[in-house]
Design a protein around this motif. Structure first.
Motif, PDB file in Angstrom:
ATOM      1  N   TYR A   1       0.832  -1.193   0.000  1.00 31.38           N
ATOM      2  CA  TYR A   1       0.000   0.000   0.000  1.00 31.38           C
ATOM      3  C   TYR A   1       0.872   1.250   0.000  1.00 31.38           C
ATOM      4  CZ  TYR A   1      -3.684  -3.285   1.307  1.00 31.38           C
ATOM      5  OH  TYR A   1      -4.561  -4.340   1.320  1.00 31.38           O
ATOM      6  N   ASP A   2       0.422   2.290  -0.697  1.00 30.27           N
ATOM      7  CA  ASP A   2       1.268   3.467  -0.807  1.00 30.27           C
ATOM      8  C   ASP A   2       0.605   4.746  -0.319  1.00 30.27           C
ATOM      9  OD1 ASP A   2       0.753   4.398  -4.267  1.00 30.27           O
ATOM     10  OD2 ASP A   2      -0.450   3.108  -2.998  1.00 30.27           O
ATOM     11  N   VAL A   3      -0.626   4.670   0.156  1.00 32.21           N
ATOM     12  CA  VAL A   3      -1.286   5.834   0.728  1.00 32.21           C
ATOM     13  C   VAL A   3      -1.863   5.421   2.083  1.00 32.21           C
ATOM     14  CG1 VAL A   3      -3.020   7.632   0.441  1.00 32.21           C
ATOM     15  CG2 VAL A   3      -1.882   6.657  -1.568  1.00 32.21           C
ATOM     16  N   TRP A   4      -1.602   6.228   3.105  1.00 27.42           N
ATOM     17  CA  TRP A   4      -2.006   5.890   4.469  1.00 27.42           C
ATOM     18  C   TRP A   4      -2.720   7.058   5.138  1.00 27.42           C
ATOM     19  CZ3 TRP A   4      -1.130   1.055   6.563  1.00 27.42           C
ATOM     20  CH2 TRP A   4      -0.312   0.199   5.808  1.00 27.42           C
ATOM     21  N   GLY A   5      -3.672   6.721   5.978  1.00 27.54           N
ATOM     22  CA  GLY A   5      -4.274   7.725   6.828  1.00 27.54           C
ATOM     23  C   GLY A   5      -3.416   7.972   8.059  1.00 27.54           C
ATOM     24  N   GLN A   6      -3.903   8.869   8.925  1.00 20.47           N
ATOM     25  CA  GLN A   6      -3.130   9.240  10.108  1.00 20.47           C
ATOM     26  C   GLN A   6      -3.367   8.291  11.273  1.00 20.47           C
ATOM     27  OE1 GLN A   6      -6.035  10.495   9.415  1.00 20.47           O
ATOM     28  NE2 GLN A   6      -7.136  10.466  11.370  1.00 20.47           N
ATOM     29  N   GLY A   7      -4.392   7.462  11.183  1.00 26.03           N
ATOM     30  CA  GLY A   7      -4.671   6.476  12.213  1.00 26.03           C
ATOM     31  C   GLY A   7      -5.709   6.941  13.218  1.00 26.03           C
ATOM     32  N   THR A   8      -6.394   5.983  13.813  1.00 27.62           N
ATOM     33  CA  THR A   8      -7.354   6.263  14.865  1.00 27.62           C
ATOM     34  C   THR A   8      -7.146   5.246  15.988  1.00 27.62           C
ATOM     35  OG1 THR A   8      -9.709   6.641  15.365  1.00 27.62           O
ATOM     36  CG2 THR A   8      -9.208   4.870  13.811  1.00 27.62           C
ATOM     37  N   GLN A   9      -7.130   5.725  17.226  1.00 32.63           N
ATOM     38  CA  GLN A   9      -6.820   4.877  18.365  1.00 32.63           C
ATOM     39  C   GLN A   9      -8.038   4.066  18.787  1.00 32.63           C
ATOM     40  OE1 GLN A   9      -3.806   4.494  20.247  1.00 32.63           O
ATOM     41  NE2 GLN A   9      -4.974   2.801  21.156  1.00 32.63           N
ATOM     42  N   VAL A  10      -7.826   2.778  18.962  1.00 30.28           N
ATOM     43  CA  VAL A  10      -8.842   1.881  19.522  1.00 30.28           C
ATOM     44  C   VAL A  10      -8.268   1.293  20.803  1.00 30.28           C
ATOM     45  CG1 VAL A  10     -10.093  -0.281  19.214  1.00 30.28           C
ATOM     46  CG2 VAL A  10      -9.898   1.335  17.313  1.00 30.28           C
ATOM     47  N   THR A  11      -8.979   1.478  21.905  1.00 28.25           N
ATOM     48  CA  THR A  11      -8.554   0.945  23.186  1.00 28.25           C
ATOM     49  C   THR A  11      -9.662   0.075  23.752  1.00 28.25           C
ATOM     50  OG1 THR A  11      -7.205   2.911  23.602  1.00 28.25           O
ATOM     51  CG2 THR A  11      -7.690   1.486  25.481  1.00 28.25           C
ATOM     52  N   VAL A  12      -9.324  -1.166  24.048  1.00 27.31           N
ATOM     53  CA  VAL A  12     -10.293  -2.115  24.589  1.00 27.31           C
ATOM     54  C   VAL A  12      -9.878  -2.446  26.016  1.00 27.31           C
ATOM     55  CG1 VAL A  12     -11.470  -4.313  24.266  1.00 27.31           C
ATOM     56  CG2 VAL A  12     -10.624  -3.042  22.272  1.00 27.31           C
ATOM     57  N   SER A  13     -10.742  -2.113  26.959  1.00 32.28           N
ATOM     58  CA  SER A  13     -10.430  -2.364  28.363  1.00 32.28           C
ATOM     59  C   SER A  13     -10.963  -3.732  28.781  1.00 32.28           C
ATOM     60  CB  SER A  13     -11.032  -1.274  29.239  1.00 32.28           C
ATOM     61  OG  SER A  13     -12.439  -1.283  29.131  1.00 32.28           O
TER      62      SER A  13
END
Length: 128
Positions: free
Chosen positions: A115-127
């Motif tokens: 892959y050559d295009v990426w987003g900035q990311g989103t945090q997922v936290t599972v407690s």
């Protein structure tokens, strides 16, 4: 030039659900193979799910085990990842990615270098 923006991350208890979305700019989105990756602290970025340009048969990493569903809406230029039965080990930053170098390809793409295009990311936290 295509740009990707993820949303929908957050904090959820184990067993809960989240829906991530990836919004793309650019008119050629419908031709791109798309994928979701994740990266936990201290670990390498790993493949989660992929879907070809037409939305045909999606494919998943083994650890998904039927819990996640990837989908795309080409007219809206969006891609989603529905995540159910979340586990603490699913905690990571989730990234959407596009392969714009091979439009209309139906190859399955599993690696970061595909892959050559990426987003900035989103945090997922599972407690727990």
């Amino acid at each position: 030039q295509v740009q990707l923006v993820e949303s929908g991350g957050g904090l959820v208890q184990a067993g809960g659900s989240l829906r991530l979305s990836c919004a793309a700019s650019g008119r050629s989105f419908s031709a791109y193979h798309m994928g979701w990756f994740r990266q936990a602290p201290g670990k390498e970025r790993e493949f989660v799910a992929g879907i070809n340009w037409s939305g045909g048969i999606p494919y998943y990493a083994d650890f998904v085990q039927g819990r996640f569903t990837i989908s795309r809406d080409n007219p809206k230029r969006t891609m989603d990842l529905e995540m159910n039965s979340l586990k603490p080990e699913d905690t990571a930053v989730y990234y959407c990615a596009a392969d714009k170098n091979f439009p209309l390809s139906s190859r399955n793409l599993f690696t970061v270098s595909d892959y050559d295009v990426w987003g900035q990311g989103t945090q997922v936290t599972v407690s727990s």
